[in-house]
Design an enzyme around this catalytic site. Structure first.
Site, PDB file in Angstrom:
ATOM      1  N   LYS A  16       0.823  -1.208   0.000  1.00 49.79           N
ATOM      2  CA  LYS A  16       0.000   0.000   0.000  1.00 49.79           C
ATOM      3  C   LYS A  16       0.862   1.266   0.000  1.00 49.79           C
ATOM      4  CE  LYS A  16      -2.184   0.570   3.711  1.00 49.79           C
ATOM      5  NZ  LYS A  16      -2.803   1.295   4.826  1.00 49.79           N
ATOM      6  N   ARG A  91     -11.435   4.205   9.705  1.00 47.41           N
ATOM      7  CA  ARG A  91     -11.221   2.842  10.179  1.00 47.41           C
ATOM      8  C   ARG A  91     -12.528   2.173  10.579  1.00 47.41           C
ATOM      9  NH1 ARG A  91      -5.817   1.662  10.989  1.00 47.41           N
ATOM     10  NH2 ARG A  91      -4.499   3.434  11.535  1.00 47.41           N
ATOM     11  N   ARG A 130      11.409 -10.586   6.732  1.00 43.31           N
ATOM     12  CA  ARG A 130      12.169  -9.338   6.691  1.00 43.31           C
ATOM     13  C   ARG A 130      13.197  -9.285   7.823  1.00 43.31           C
ATOM     14  NH1 ARG A 130       8.342  -4.404   5.195  1.00 43.31           N
ATOM     15  NH2 ARG A 130       7.904  -4.271   7.412  1.00 43.31           N
ATOM     16  N   ARG A 163      12.522  -7.310  13.427  1.00 39.47           N
ATOM     17  CA  ARG A 163      11.786  -6.350  14.258  1.00 39.47           C
ATOM     18  C   ARG A 163      10.571  -7.037  14.867  1.00 39.47           C
ATOM     19  NH1 ARG A 163      10.074  -1.318  10.963  1.00 39.47           N
ATOM     20  NH2 ARG A 163       8.664  -2.975  10.369  1.00 39.47           N
ATOM     21  N   ARG A 174      -1.756  -8.483  13.718  1.00 39.36           N
ATOM     22  CA  ARG A 174      -2.044  -7.278  12.921  1.00 39.36           C
ATOM     23  C   ARG A 174      -3.050  -7.585  11.820  1.00 39.36           C
ATOM     24  NH1 ARG A 174       3.659  -5.475  10.979  1.00 39.36           N
ATOM     25  NH2 ARG A 174       2.660  -3.642  10.070  1.00 39.36           N
TER      26      ARG A 174
END
Ligand SMILES: [Zn+2]
Length: 224
Positions: A16, A91, A130, A163, A174
């Site tokens: 995004k 949201r 990642r 992370r 999430r």
């Protein structure tokens, strides 16, 4: 040219942010990430910013109408005359309704709501692979862009870490939050005929091409 008033939706890791950057570059419209403009309003010490800060200082959520006013204040600036890309707001359905009313009051309307979608497994693979280097934050990916020496940065030799945000459990959480929040919004905008879906698993260039083609069609329709 008709305005390009856009809302971006999409799970983390679906690209995004990349698509937002491309839209800003392609169409020269400002990008409004809600967190950023809220912080900017607080920093500017505008009346609205000060009001928002009172909630933040108390550790309370900034109420819908305050966030909405901060967003609308931006949309009403000359820089957003030809359009904007809004990310992170709305949201919830009440926020979406509030935004629709406020935009209408400005004599404008939303052009489209762009959903950059990707299946959960793909998001988990992209994010949990990642790694960033401890020293300078250089980014790697175990599958797509691995370092030459496993576990160490090619550029400065410092150790690579994962992370917390990228840990699989966190990513799954999430995603749950994203689905809970976004599903009603997707239905809401779909009913209004504003929703356009894009396949975030495609290459960024390809996604950008699809978005541009869709927007070109929408603009043609508006000008007829
Ligand atoms: Zn590094």
């Amino acid at each position: 040219m008709s305005e390009l008033n856009l809302i971006l939706l999409g799970p983390p890791g679906a690209g995004k942010g990349t698509q937002a950057e491309r839209l800003v570059a392609d169409f020269d419209v400002p990008y409004y990430a809600t967190g950023d403009i809220l912080r900017a309003a607080v920093k500017e010490e505008s009346e609205l910013g000060t009001e928002a800060k009172e909630y933040m200082d108390r550790g309370d959520l900034v109420p819908d109408d305050v966030i909405c006013r901060v967003v609308v204040e931006r949309i009403d600036r000359p820089e957003a005359r030809d359009g904007f890309v809004l990310d992170g707001f709305p949201r919830t359905i009440p926020q979406a309704e509030e935004l629709a009313t406020a935009i209408e009051r400005l004599g404008r309307h939303l052009t489209a709501v762009l959903l950059i979608a990707a299946p959960d497994e793909e998001v988990i693979r992209r994010l949990s692979g990642r790694r960033v280097c401890k020293e300078n934050g250089h980014v790697y990916h175990l599958d797509f862009d691995p370092p030459k020496n496993e576990g160490f940065c090619d550029q400065d030799g410092s150790p690579l870490i994962q992370r917390d945000d990228d840990k699989e459990e966190t990513v799954k959480h999430r995603l749950d939050v994203f689905h809970d929040q976004t599903k009603p919004l997707v239905d809401f905008y779909e009913k209004q005929g504003l929703l356009r879906r894009f396949d975030g698993t495609r290459a960024p260039d390809e996604v950008n091409g699809h978005i541009r083609a869709t927007l070109a069609t929408l603009r043609l329709e508006e000008e007829l």
